[in-house]
Design a protein around this motif. Sequence first.
Motif: not given
Length: 110
Positions: A25, A29-30, A32-33, A36, A59, A63
């Motif tokens: 969790y 996000p890293e 995903r970043r 992207d 999570t 991703a």
Amino acid sequence: MKTLTISHRDTATGPVLHVAGEMDYDQAPELRRQVDQLALTPGQCLVLDLSGLEFCDSTGITALLAARQHALAAGADIVLAGVPANLLRVLTLVGLDQVFTLRPDTSPAS
């Protein structure tokens, strides 16, 4: 907890991201970043090398799905390479082995 590390290299067929450590969790996000920020073009193939991944929670799987969506939106393909046995089991249980192209390593498909 092992920090998630992501290294990037470009190949003739597209980018390869080597993902290592734990994707949970706090750290998913890293991925995903970084995905992207990739400027994929039609016909390229994004390879996510997961051979160094030690843990992946829901999570992290989300991703991976977001990375797939990013690639498809650009007209590119996506491959999960070197998927660890424990993650492969989860992907198979939820049917994502039918959604992602899986390879044993990052070498191009024959």
